[in-house]
Design a protein around this motif. Sequence first.
Motif, PDB file in Angstrom:
ATOM      1  N   SER A   1       5.006   0.559  38.278  1.00 34.64           N
ATOM      2  CA  SER A   1       6.353   0.787  37.758  1.00 34.64           C
ATOM      3  C   SER A   1       6.278   1.720  36.559  1.00 34.64           C
ATOM      4  O   SER A   1       5.716   1.369  35.514  1.00 34.64           O
ATOM      5  CB  SER A   1       7.008  -0.532  37.340  1.00 34.64           C
ATOM      6  OG  SER A   1       8.173  -0.285  36.584  1.00 34.64           O
ATOM      7  N   ILE A   2       6.836   2.909  36.697  1.00 37.48           N
ATOM      8  CA  ILE A   2       6.829   3.870  35.586  1.00 37.48           C
ATOM      9  C   ILE A   2       7.613   3.322  34.400  1.00 37.48           C
ATOM     10  O   ILE A   2       7.215   3.468  33.242  1.00 37.48           O
ATOM     11  CB  ILE A   2       7.405   5.218  36.049  1.00 37.48           C
ATOM     12  CG1 ILE A   2       6.469   5.853  37.097  1.00 37.48           C
ATOM     13  CG2 ILE A   2       7.612   6.163  34.876  1.00 37.48           C
ATOM     14  CD1 ILE A   2       7.009   7.112  37.738  1.00 37.48           C
ATOM     15  N   GLN A   3       8.720   2.648  34.680  1.00 36.41           N
ATOM     16  CA  GLN A   3       9.544   2.114  33.596  1.00 36.41           C
ATOM     17  C   GLN A   3       8.820   1.030  32.808  1.00 36.41           C
ATOM     18  O   GLN A   3       8.937   0.961  31.578  1.00 36.41           O
ATOM     19  CB  GLN A   3      10.845   1.549  34.165  1.00 36.41           C
ATOM     20  CG  GLN A   3      11.800   0.998  33.122  1.00 36.41           C
ATOM     21  CD  GLN A   3      13.133   0.581  33.718  1.00 36.41           C
ATOM     22  OE1 GLN A   3      13.562   1.122  34.728  1.00 36.41           O
ATOM     23  NE2 GLN A   3      13.766  -0.397  33.111  1.00 36.41           N
ATOM     24  N   LEU A   4       8.052   0.188  33.500  1.00 36.42           N
ATOM     25  CA  LEU A   4       7.419  -0.946  32.836  1.00 36.42           C
ATOM     26  C   LEU A   4       6.076  -0.606  32.200  1.00 36.42           C
ATOM     27  O   LEU A   4       5.596  -1.350  31.348  1.00 36.42           O
ATOM     28  CB  LEU A   4       7.228  -2.092  33.835  1.00 36.42           C
ATOM     29  CG  LEU A   4       8.495  -2.723  34.409  1.00 36.42           C
ATOM     30  CD1 LEU A   4       8.129  -3.819  35.401  1.00 36.42           C
ATOM     31  CD2 LEU A   4       9.393  -3.268  33.299  1.00 36.42           C
ATOM     32  N   HIS A   5       5.461   0.501  32.598  1.00 34.27           N
ATOM     33  CA  HIS A   5       4.111   0.799  32.121  1.00 34.27           C
ATOM     34  C   HIS A   5       4.178   1.512  30.777  1.00 34.27           C
ATOM     35  O   HIS A   5       4.540   2.688  30.685  1.00 34.27           O
ATOM     36  CB  HIS A   5       3.368   1.666  33.137  1.00 34.27           C
ATOM     37  CG  HIS A   5       1.875   1.586  33.006  1.00 34.27           C
ATOM     38  ND1 HIS A   5       1.121   0.688  33.709  1.00 34.27           N
ATOM     39  CD2 HIS A   5       1.006   2.259  32.224  1.00 34.27           C
ATOM     40  CE1 HIS A   5      -0.156   0.822  33.396  1.00 34.27           C
ATOM     41  NE2 HIS A   5      -0.250   1.777  32.487  1.00 34.27           N
ATOM     42  N   THR A   6       3.791   0.800  29.731  1.00 39.22           N
ATOM     43  CA  THR A   6       3.914   1.351  28.376  1.00 39.22           C
ATOM     44  C   THR A   6       2.609   1.293  27.598  1.00 39.22           C
ATOM     45  O   THR A   6       2.608   1.404  26.372  1.00 39.22           O
ATOM     46  CB  THR A   6       4.988   0.580  27.590  1.00 39.22           C
ATOM     47  OG1 THR A   6       4.628  -0.812  27.561  1.00 39.22           O
ATOM     48  CG2 THR A   6       6.354   0.753  28.228  1.00 39.22           C
TER      49      THR A   6
ATOM     50  N   PRO B   1      11.809  -2.639  38.677  1.00 40.71           N
ATOM     51  CA  PRO B   1      12.282  -1.288  38.346  1.00 40.71           C
ATOM     52  C   PRO B   1      11.216  -0.243  38.685  1.00 40.71           C
ATOM     53  O   PRO B   1      10.024  -0.498  38.530  1.00 40.71           O
ATOM     54  CB  PRO B   1      12.543  -1.342  36.842  1.00 40.71           C
ATOM     55  CG  PRO B   1      11.696  -2.465  36.346  1.00 40.71           C
ATOM     56  CD  PRO B   1      11.657  -3.476  37.466  1.00 40.71           C
ATOM     57  N   TRP B   2      11.676   0.905  39.142  1.00 37.15           N
ATOM     58  CA  TRP B   2      10.728   1.973  39.520  1.00 37.15           C
ATOM     59  C   TRP B   2      10.029   2.525  38.294  1.00 37.15           C
ATOM     60  O   TRP B   2       8.940   3.040  38.371  1.00 37.15           O
ATOM     61  CB  TRP B   2      11.455   3.092  40.267  1.00 37.15           C
ATOM     62  CG  TRP B   2      12.009   2.642  41.573  1.00 37.15           C
ATOM     63  CD1 TRP B   2      13.315   2.361  41.874  1.00 37.15           C
ATOM     64  CD2 TRP B   2      11.280   2.405  42.783  1.00 37.15           C
ATOM     65  NE1 TRP B   2      13.442   1.961  43.172  1.00 37.15           N
ATOM     66  CE2 TRP B   2      12.209   1.985  43.768  1.00 37.15           C
ATOM     67  CE3 TRP B   2       9.933   2.499  43.140  1.00 37.15           C
ATOM     68  CZ2 TRP B   2      11.829   1.665  45.083  1.00 37.15           C
ATOM     69  CZ3 TRP B   2       9.563   2.175  44.422  1.00 37.15           C
ATOM     70  CH2 TRP B   2      10.496   1.768  45.377  1.00 37.15           C
TER      71      TRP B   2
END
Length: 242
Positions: A152-157, A241-242
């Motif tokens: 998930s791009i949104q979740l990866h921080t 989320p994507w």
Amino acid sequence: MRHILITGASRGIGLEFARQYLTRGERVFAACRRPDAAPKLHALAALAPDRLHIVPLDVTDQASIDASYAVVRQHTDRLHVLINNAGVLLEDEKTPDNLAALDFARVGQVFATNALGAVMVARRYIELLKRSIDMESDIPSKIVNITSGYGSIQLHTHNDTYAYAASKAALNMFTRILAHDALTRGMAVIALDPGWVRTDMGTDAAELAPAESVGGMLRVIDALTAADKGVFLRWDGVNVPW
């Protein structure tokens, strides 16, 4: 009796998928790269040799994929579910990694297994998935790409797992595209996150036992219809989320 093909079935999540489908009375094609090094899979096959077939398969090798198809075709003329579960995580990515540590040749190998392999397998087996629709129109066939919340791009921080996270994000995009391909008309095609599972890859610190994760994923898979096109779901059915 439904016919199920599972890649990466020698251990962990793939092995548990095979176990639970077998318990339900389905015919299972359990594919793995090295069947000779899969004692747990052979022990499972011994319990139902007429319904569990071990299939040699390296998802990164087209010749191996073609050979696996020939093996499966000896036993069935259709597939109801394809679970693209084969995946790898570099050992050095189990601890925080950074840009300076990247070995791009190895990153390419991870992409080949985690992303491209699923598409190569789906393309080869699409004929058998379509045939189940033609012969049993009330039951949609299903392609399930086992992804990860790391995709998930949104979740990866955070700044680790370059290869694994990016390859799973690529798998998610492949799933979205495949879901709208003309060849998959009438099929459910999804990306499914198993959660953090206690396997060799997930480590003993993970939250979920394989049986719990796979049990939840089976409920999700069972509920899929042909309208489920390119969604990203968690093992418990929650949208990611994507």
